[in-house]
Design an enzyme around this catalytic site. Structure first.
Site, PDB file in Angstrom:
ATOM      1  N   GLN A 122       0.824  -1.214   0.000  1.00  0.00           N
ATOM      2  CA  GLN A 122       0.000   0.000   0.000  1.00  0.00           C
ATOM      3  C   GLN A 122       0.858   1.263   0.000  1.00  0.00           C
ATOM      4  OE1 GLN A 122      -2.258  -0.728   3.589  1.00  0.00           O
ATOM      5  NE2 GLN A 122      -0.416  -1.245   4.719  1.00  0.00           N
ATOM      6  N   TYR A 179     -10.300   5.357  19.311  1.00  0.00           N
ATOM      7  CA  TYR A 179     -10.356   4.081  18.590  1.00  0.00           C
ATOM      8  C   TYR A 179      -9.559   3.000  19.320  1.00  0.00           C
ATOM      9  CZ  TYR A 179      -9.609   0.685  14.845  1.00  0.00           C
ATOM     10  OH  TYR A 179      -9.541  -0.475  14.108  1.00  0.00           O
ATOM     11  N   GLU A 183       1.108  -8.453  11.716  1.00  0.00           N
ATOM     12  CA  GLU A 183       0.863  -7.286  10.840  1.00  0.00           C
ATOM     13  C   GLU A 183       1.492  -7.589   9.492  1.00  0.00           C
ATOM     14  OE1 GLU A 183      -0.452  -3.968  10.628  1.00  0.00           O
ATOM     15  OE2 GLU A 183       0.518  -4.072   8.669  1.00  0.00           O
ATOM     16  N   ASP A 217       0.970 -12.469   6.851  1.00  0.00           N
ATOM     17  CA  ASP A 217      -0.455 -12.450   6.536  1.00  0.00           C
ATOM     18  C   ASP A 217      -1.249 -13.028   7.721  1.00  0.00           C
ATOM     19  OD1 ASP A 217      -2.938 -12.716   5.463  1.00  0.00           O
ATOM     20  OD2 ASP A 217      -2.411 -14.277   4.016  1.00  0.00           O
ATOM     21  N   GLY A 218      -2.122 -12.214   8.296  1.00  0.00           N
ATOM     22  CA  GLY A 218      -2.893 -12.632   9.462  1.00  0.00           C
ATOM     23  C   GLY A 218      -3.794 -13.817   9.170  1.00  0.00           C
ATOM     24  N   ASP A 278      -7.520  -5.236  14.195  1.00  0.00           N
ATOM     25  CA  ASP A 278      -7.402  -3.793  13.945  1.00  0.00           C
ATOM     26  C   ASP A 278      -7.010  -3.603  12.488  1.00  0.00           C
ATOM     27  OD1 ASP A 278      -6.989  -1.108  13.933  1.00  0.00           O
ATOM     28  OD2 ASP A 278      -5.091  -1.182  15.012  1.00  0.00           O
ATOM     29  N   ASP A 335      -9.813  -0.633   5.972  1.00  0.00           N
ATOM     30  CA  ASP A 335     -11.141  -0.922   5.407  1.00  0.00           C
ATOM     31  C   ASP A 335     -11.098  -2.149   4.487  1.00  0.00           C
ATOM     32  OD1 ASP A 335     -12.438   1.218   6.701  1.00  0.00           O
ATOM     33  OD2 ASP A 335     -11.496   2.604   5.307  1.00  0.00           O
ATOM     34  N   TYR A 358     -12.495  10.061  11.122  1.00  0.00           N
ATOM     35  CA  TYR A 358     -12.959   8.994  10.242  1.00  0.00           C
ATOM     36  C   TYR A 358     -14.226   9.469   9.527  1.00  0.00           C
ATOM     37  CZ  TYR A 358      -9.878   5.429  12.412  1.00  0.00           C
ATOM     38  OH  TYR A 358      -8.807   4.703  12.848  1.00  0.00           O
TER      39      TYR A 358
HETATM   40  N1  SPM Z   1      -4.587   1.370  14.967  1.00  0.00           N
HETATM   41  C1  SPM Z   1      -5.324   2.241  14.143  1.00  0.00           C
HETATM   42  C2  SPM Z   1      -5.623   1.632  12.824  1.00  0.00           C
HETATM   43  C3  SPM Z   1      -6.983   2.028  12.351  1.00  0.00           C
HETATM   44  N2  SPM Z   1      -7.691   0.973  11.743  1.00  0.00           N
HETATM   45  C4  SPM Z   1      -9.018   1.294  11.272  1.00  0.00           C
HETATM   46  C5  SPM Z   1      -8.976   2.355  10.237  1.00  0.00           C
HETATM   47  C6  SPM Z   1     -10.290   2.557   9.562  1.00  0.00           C
HETATM   48  C7  SPM Z   1     -10.198   3.715   8.630  1.00  0.00           C
HETATM   49  N3  SPM Z   1     -11.348   3.889   7.843  1.00  0.00           N
HETATM   50  C8  SPM Z   1     -12.489   4.372   8.486  1.00  0.00           C
HETATM   51  C9  SPM Z   1     -13.625   4.338   7.555  1.00  0.00           C
HETATM   52  C10 SPM Z   1     -14.895   4.311   8.302  1.00  0.00           C
HETATM   53  N4  SPM Z   1     -15.936   3.875   7.474  1.00  0.00           N
END
Ligand code: SPM
EC number: 2.5.1.16
Length: 328
Positions: free
Chosen positions: A69, A99, A144, A175-176, A194, A197, A263
């Site tokens: 990525q 989060y 990870e 690969d998890g 964690d 998307d 987000y």
């Molecule tokens: N440790 C933090 C990593 C965050 N992982 C989740 C990220 C999600 C980002 N997209 C959010 C979109 C919400 N629809």
């Protein structure tokens, strides 16, 4: 690098809005112009068509491309440093607590004495930092896929990457999905997913075979917490996750949520599930975090407390109609 227009298009494998490609979604006025303000980062993606949250950029600190990525870090004027993967905000220094604390403590405070914890994804280290607060935990494995995320976090987000310094942590880069298949049945008390998307490298982490592997890796009455998107944007994805989890996890299945201002839609949800065995009632934490333990940690909790734990399971009426009846 100076802040100029910063637009990063997300590579989307799975279109959910009928657009043919991301570029078409950007062509908002027929002239190929995006709605970007010079010097601002705008998060534009067909995953949230018709809207783009923007942050003012002070300085771009890092731009790189890993095997998986695009990775970018910039200094924003109001949210501290920001980590972007494939054009999507993963964390900002200002609101990451909302989060990382919730995805970690919602599951771990719901069971007595968690000892073995697995984190899938989470390469920035923030979930590790939170899991480390629990003194009952003896072993924390993390898998990870992208080493660049770990390195960039250690370089630019030391208060997040501090989680890697705990001696209970074992980091595997890989690969998890493959890792979980090799885990002996019943190994973990808790698995925390964690992920980014469900496009790009994280797509499989939202699919049924992955949840089956998670359930297998958990002991009876063990718990999973996974990032489960926004009720404002992705009810279709959430319904798929709930339906799959309902079939696989024979204990509890609940959706909870938290606010994350940076987000899309300002919130994100979590799917919490338990396997058959000792009953887990996620809404009422049986293992509250000891205040004194937290003070010994790297910093006090900023967001999580027992009241917000229970409140996180209250759903707005429209979401309750869609997912409340399927969860329990
Ligand atoms: N440790 C933090 C990593 C965050 N992982 C989740 C990220 C999600 C980002 N997209 C959010 C979109 C919400 N629809």
């Amino acid at each position: 690098m100076d802040a100029e227009n910063v637009v990063v298009e997300s590579p989307v494998k799975k279109q959910r809005d009928g657009e043919e490609n991301g570029a078409k979604a950007l062509d908002v006025n027929g002239f190929g112009l995006s709605s970007v303000i010079p010097g601002w980062y705008s998060e534009i993606s067909p995953m949230w068509p018709g809207e783009a949250h923007s942050l003012k950029v002070e300085k771009i600190l890092f731009q790189g491309k890993s095997a998986y990525q695009n990775v970018m870090v910039f200094q924003s004027s109001t949210y501290g440093k920001v980590l972007i993967l494939d054009g999507v905000i993963q964390l900002t220094e200002r609101d990451e607590c909302a989060y990382q604390e919730m995805i970690s403590h919602l599951p771990l405070c719901s069971i007595p004495n968690p000892k073995k914890v697995l984190v899938i994804g989470g390469g920035d280290g923030g979930v590790l930092r939170e899991v480390s607060r629990h003194s009952s935990v003896e072993k924390i494995d993390i898998c990870e896929i992208d080493n660049m995320v770990v390195d960039v976090s250690k370089q630019f987000f030391p208060d997040v990457a501090v989680g890697f310094e705990d001696p209970r942590v074992t980091l595997r880069i890989g690969d998890g999905v493959a890792f979980l298949k090799e885990v002996p049945e019943g190994t973990y008390d808790a698995v925390i997913v964690d992920s980014s998307d469900p496009i790009g490298p994280a797509q499989e982490l939202f699919e049924k075979p992955f949840f089956e592997s998670v359930a297998r890796a958990l002991r009876p009455g063990g718990v999973m917490c996974t990032q489960a998107e926004s009720i404002w944007l992705h009810m279709d994805i959430i319904e798929d996750i709930v339906n799959n989890c309902r079939q696989i996890f024979k204990g509890s299945v609940n959706y909870a949520w938290t606010t994350v201002p940076t987000y899309p839609s300002g919130m994100i949800g979590f799917m919490l599930c338990s396997t058959a065995g000792p009953v887990v009632d996620f809404k009422y934490p049986v293992n509250p975090i000891d205040e004194k333990e937290c003070q010994k940690s790297v910093r006090p909790l900023k967001f999580y407390n027992s009241e917000i734990h229970s409140a996180a399971f209250c759903l707005p009426t429209f979401a309750k109609r869609k997912i409340g009846s399927k969860a329990n």
